[in-house]
Write an enzyme that holds these catalytic residues in place. Structure first.
Site, PDB file in Angstrom:
ATOM      1  N   ARG A  35      -0.567  -0.683  -8.707  1.00  0.00           N
ATOM      2  CA  ARG A  35      -1.987  -0.416  -8.442  1.00  0.00           C
ATOM      3  C   ARG A  35      -2.116   1.103  -8.336  1.00  0.00           C
ATOM      4  O   ARG A  35      -1.419   1.723  -7.525  1.00  0.00           O
ATOM      5  CB  ARG A  35      -2.399  -1.076  -7.119  1.00  0.00           C
ATOM      6  CG  ARG A  35      -3.863  -0.785  -6.767  1.00  0.00           C
ATOM      7  CD  ARG A  35      -4.278  -1.539  -5.514  1.00  0.00           C
ATOM      8  NE  ARG A  35      -3.875  -0.867  -4.303  1.00  0.00           N
ATOM      9  CZ  ARG A  35      -3.415  -1.476  -3.208  1.00  0.00           C
ATOM     10  NH1 ARG A  35      -3.250  -2.776  -3.173  1.00  0.00           N
ATOM     11  NH2 ARG A  35      -3.071  -0.774  -2.141  1.00  0.00           N
ATOM     12  N   ASP A  94       0.856  -1.197   0.000  1.00  0.00           N
ATOM     13  CA  ASP A  94       0.000   0.000   0.000  1.00  0.00           C
ATOM     14  C   ASP A  94       0.887   1.241   0.000  1.00  0.00           C
ATOM     15  O   ASP A  94       2.022   1.191   0.461  1.00  0.00           O
ATOM     16  CB  ASP A  94      -0.822   0.064   1.307  1.00  0.00           C
ATOM     17  CG  ASP A  94      -1.982  -0.911   1.325  1.00  0.00           C
ATOM     18  OD1 ASP A  94      -2.109  -1.725   0.396  1.00  0.00           O
ATOM     19  OD2 ASP A  94      -2.759  -0.847   2.298  1.00  0.00           O
TER      20      ASP A  94
HETATM   21  C1  LIG Z   1      -8.424  -1.398  -4.210  1.00  0.00           C
HETATM   22  C2  LIG Z   1      -8.075  -0.108  -3.553  1.00  0.00           C
HETATM   23  C3  LIG Z   1      -6.863   0.026  -2.882  1.00  0.00           C
HETATM   24  C4  LIG Z   1      -6.533   1.235  -2.280  1.00  0.00           C
HETATM   25  N1  LIG Z   1      -5.301   1.396  -1.707  1.00  0.00           N
HETATM   26  C5  LIG Z   1      -4.900   2.624  -1.293  1.00  0.00           C
HETATM   27  C6  LIG Z   1      -3.571   2.864  -0.850  1.00  0.00           C
HETATM   28  O1  LIG Z   1      -2.729   1.966  -0.784  1.00  0.00           O
HETATM   29  N2  LIG Z   1      -3.246   4.153  -0.499  1.00  0.00           N
HETATM   30  C7  LIG Z   1      -4.139   5.187  -0.563  1.00  0.00           C
HETATM   31  O2  LIG Z   1      -3.780   6.330  -0.273  1.00  0.00           O
HETATM   32  N3  LIG Z   1      -5.421   4.966  -0.931  1.00  0.00           N
HETATM   33  C8  LIG Z   1      -5.816   3.724  -1.301  1.00  0.00           C
HETATM   34  N4  LIG Z   1      -7.125   3.519  -1.720  1.00  0.00           N
HETATM   35  C9  LIG Z   1      -8.142   4.598  -1.519  1.00  0.00           C
HETATM   36  C10 LIG Z   1      -8.129   5.591  -2.674  1.00  0.00           C
HETATM   37  O3  LIG Z   1      -6.963   6.357  -2.621  1.00  0.00           O
HETATM   38  C11 LIG Z   1      -9.345   6.532  -2.639  1.00  0.00           C
HETATM   39  O4  LIG Z   1      -9.330   7.250  -1.455  1.00  0.00           O
HETATM   40  C12 LIG Z   1     -10.680   5.820  -2.736  1.00  0.00           C
HETATM   41  O5  LIG Z   1     -10.633   4.752  -3.623  1.00  0.00           O
HETATM   42  C13 LIG Z   1     -11.783   6.812  -3.203  1.00  0.00           C
HETATM   43  O6  LIG Z   1     -11.498   7.249  -4.498  1.00  0.00           O
HETATM   44  P1  LIG Z   1     -12.244   6.698  -5.811  1.00  0.00           P
HETATM   45  O7  LIG Z   1     -11.182   6.374  -6.799  1.00  0.00           O
HETATM   46  O8  LIG Z   1     -13.122   5.588  -5.467  1.00  0.00           O
HETATM   47  O9  LIG Z   1     -12.981   7.918  -6.414  1.00  0.00           O
HETATM   48  P2  LIG Z   1     -14.054   8.930  -5.807  1.00  0.00           P
HETATM   49  O10 LIG Z   1     -14.214   9.974  -6.863  1.00  0.00           O
HETATM   50  O11 LIG Z   1     -13.684   9.375  -4.446  1.00  0.00           O
HETATM   51  O12 LIG Z   1     -15.348   8.062  -5.723  1.00  0.00           O
HETATM   52  C14 LIG Z   1     -16.085   7.675  -6.858  1.00  0.00           C
HETATM   53  C15 LIG Z   1     -17.440   7.209  -6.386  1.00  0.00           C
HETATM   54  O13 LIG Z   1     -17.265   5.991  -5.650  1.00  0.00           O
HETATM   55  C16 LIG Z   1     -18.062   6.000  -4.480  1.00  0.00           C
HETATM   56  N5  LIG Z   1     -17.198   5.932  -3.301  1.00  0.00           N
HETATM   57  C17 LIG Z   1     -15.881   6.205  -3.214  1.00  0.00           C
HETATM   58  N6  LIG Z   1     -15.409   6.009  -1.966  1.00  0.00           N
HETATM   59  C18 LIG Z   1     -16.477   5.609  -1.248  1.00  0.00           C
HETATM   60  C19 LIG Z   1     -16.667   5.268   0.117  1.00  0.00           C
HETATM   61  N7  LIG Z   1     -15.656   5.281   0.990  1.00  0.00           N
HETATM   62  N8  LIG Z   1     -17.915   4.884   0.500  1.00  0.00           N
HETATM   63  C20 LIG Z   1     -18.949   4.853  -0.355  1.00  0.00           C
HETATM   64  N9  LIG Z   1     -18.840   5.173  -1.662  1.00  0.00           N
HETATM   65  C21 LIG Z   1     -17.627   5.545  -2.099  1.00  0.00           C
HETATM   66  C22 LIG Z   1     -18.895   7.249  -4.515  1.00  0.00           C
HETATM   67  O14 LIG Z   1     -20.119   6.964  -5.153  1.00  0.00           O
HETATM   68  C23 LIG Z   1     -18.108   8.184  -5.401  1.00  0.00           C
HETATM   69  O15 LIG Z   1     -18.924   9.087  -6.039  1.00  0.00           O
HETATM   70  C24 LIG Z   1      -7.463   2.325  -2.320  1.00  0.00           C
HETATM   71  C25 LIG Z   1      -8.670   2.183  -2.994  1.00  0.00           C
HETATM   72  C26 LIG Z   1      -8.988   0.995  -3.619  1.00  0.00           C
HETATM   73  C27 LIG Z   1     -10.272   0.900  -4.357  1.00  0.00           C
END
Ligand SMILES: Cc1cc2nc3c(=O)[nH]c(=O)nc-3n(C[C@H](O)[C@H](O)[C@H](O)COP(=O)(O)OP(=O)(O)OC[C@H]3O[C@@H](n4cnc5c(N)ncnc54)[C@H](O)[C@@H]3O)c2cc1C
Length: 309
Positions: free
Chosen positions: A183, A133
Site C-alpha cells: 500500500r 501500517d
Molecule cells: C488508506 C490510507 C492508509 C494510510 N496509511 C498510512 C500509514 O500506514 N502510514 C502513514 O504514514 N500514512 C498513512 N496514511 C496517510 C498518508 O500518508 C497521508 O498523510 C494522507 O493520505 C494525506 O495525503 P494524500 O495522499 O491524501 O494527499 P494530499 O495531497 O495531502 O491530499 C489530497 C487532497 O485530499 C484531501 N485530504 C487529504 N487529507 C485530508 C484530511 N485529513 N482531511 C480532509 N481532506 C483531506 C484534501 O482535499 C487534499 O487537497 C494513509 C492514508 C490512506 C488514505
C-alpha cells in the site's frame, strides 16, 4: 514543511496535549467526521453499508506506542475476536495493524508471535490480507525487516510504504523482487529534510514515480497494490498510466480514509476501478486525529465550529 502542519504534528507527539485534548467535548464531536464511532460494532455497521455499494473495507483499531506488553496482548486478542465476528457475519473485511500497538517497542519477539497468530487467523478465517501500517522513520528499517520475516511464513501479509522518504524507491524495488503486497501512501509523520522530501510538490512527484514502478509490477507479476491517497489529480494520472500499460481496471485499487472524499471512491467503483475505505475505530484517537488535521489544517475550522454547536 508548512508551519501549521509542523505545529499540528508536534502536538500529535506531545504527552500533555495527548492527555488533555481528548477530554474536550467539541473535539470528541469533531472526530466523528473521520470515524463512524469508537467501537468495532460502529465500524461494522458502517462497513455493511459500504460493502453493499461494492466498496472494499479495511479496519484498524487506533492506538500506538503502547507501554506494557499486556496491552499488546489485549490488542491481539481484540483482533482475534474481531476476525471471528467478521467471519460469522460473512463479510470481506481486511485488517491493517500498527506494530507499535502490538509491542514492537517492548519485545520484538512477542510482537512477532502476535502478528504471526493474527496473519494465520486472517488467512484461515477470512482468506484475505493482513496489512502493516508504516509508522515514523525510526521504525522504517525495522518494520521492513519484520515484514520480510513475517512473510516467510505468511504469504498473506502486506506492507505500507511512504512516498515522502528518499529511501522508498530503493525499498520498493527490493521488496518487489519477491511478490509483495504494497500500500503506497504519501506519509503522515514529522520527518527531517535529510530523510524526507520537505516540499509537497516533490512528495507528489515521487508518489507518481513509485506508482509507475508498482503499475509495472501489477503488469508483470500480478502484484496486489493499493494506492492509498485522496489526491484526485494523482489518481487520474495513475489511471492514465494504467491505461497506457493496458491494465484491466479492477487491477487498480484506490483506498481512502473514512470520511474523506468517500464519494470519490464511490465514483471510482462506478467507473470500474477497485475502491476501498479504511475505517479506524477505538478510543486512542488523539495522535491519529492530529495527523489528519495536519494533512489539511483547514479541518481545524471544522473542530472550532463544534464549539458553537
Ligand atoms: C488508506 C490510507 C492508509 C494510510 N496509511 C498510512 C500509514 O500506514 N502510514 C502513514 O504514514 N500514512 C498513512 N496514511 C496517510 C498518508 O500518508 C497521508 O498523510 C494522507 O493520505 C494525506 O495525503 P494524500 O495522499 O491524501 O494527499 P494530499 O495531497 O495531502 O491530499 C489530497 C487532497 O485530499 C484531501 N485530504 C487529504 N487529507 C485530508 C484530511 N485529513 N482531511 C480532509 N481532506 C483531506 C484534501 O482535499 C487534499 O487537497 C494513509 C492514508 C490512506 C488514505
Amino acid at each position: 514543511m508548512q508551519l501549521s502542519r509542523s505545529i499540528l504534528l508536534w502536538m500529535s507527539e506531545n504527552n500533555f496535549l495527548k492527555r488533555e485534548i481528548p477530554k474536550l467535548k467539541f473535539v470528541q464531536k469533531a472526530i466523528r467526521k473521520f470515524m463512524p464511532g469508537e467501537t468495532e460494532h460502529d465500524a461494522l455497521n458502517e462497513a455493511v453499508n459500504l460493502l453493499s455499494e461494492k466498496i472494499g473495507i479495511t479496519f484498524t483499531k487506533l492506538g500506538e506506542n503502547i507501554i506494557q506488553i499486556s496491552e499488546a496482548e489485549n490488542v491481539k486478542n481484540h483482533y482475534l475476536d474481531l476476525i471471528e465476528l467478521i467471519k460469522k457475519k460473512n463479510l470481506n473485511i481486511e485488517l491493517s495493524i500498527k506494530l507499535t500497538q502490538l509491542g514492537f517497542d517492548l519485545s520484538e519477539e512477542k510482537c512477532f508471535a502476535f502478528c504471526n497468530e493474527l496473519a494465520d487467523s486472517v488467512k484461515n478465517k477470512l482468506g484475505n490480507t493482513l496489512f502493516i501500517d508504516m509508522e515514523g522513520s525510526a521504525y522504517t528499517q525495522r518494520t521492513i525487516d519484520f515484514y520480510n520475516k513475517l512473510k516467510t511464513t505468511n504469504e498473506n501479509v502486506g506492507l505500507c510504504l511512504q512516498a515522502y522518504l528518499y529511501r522508498t524507491e530503493t525499498d520498493l524495488k527490493n521488496l518487489l523482487q519477491e511478490n509483495t503486497k504494497i500500500r503506497l501512501v504519501k506519509g503522515a509523520y514529522r520527518e527531517a529534510k535529510e530523510i524526507a522530501f520537505p516540499k509537497k510538490i516533490d512528495v507528489d512527484e515521487n508518489y507518481l514515480e513509485l506508482s509507475k514502478v508498482l503499475l509495472q509490477s501489477i503488469k508483470e507479476k500480478n502484484s496486489r497494490v493499493i494506492f492509498g491517497t485522496h489526491d484526485e489529480i494523482l489518481i487520474e494520472k495513475i489511471i492514465k498510466e494504467g491505461k497506457y500499460l493496458n491494465l484491466s481496471k479492477v487491477k487498480l485499487e484506490f483506498q481512502m480514509l473514512y470520511g474523506i472524499k468517500n464519494n470519490y471512491i464511490r465514483n471510482l467503483v462506478k467507473r470500474g476501478y477497485k475502491g476501498s475505505i479504511l475505517i479506524a475505530y477505538g478510543n486512542s484517537w488523539y495522535a491519529w486525529y492530529m495527523r489528519r488535521l495536519a494533512e489539511r489544517p483547514a479541518n481545524i475550522w471544522f473542530v472550532l465550529k463544534n464549539i458553537f454547536k
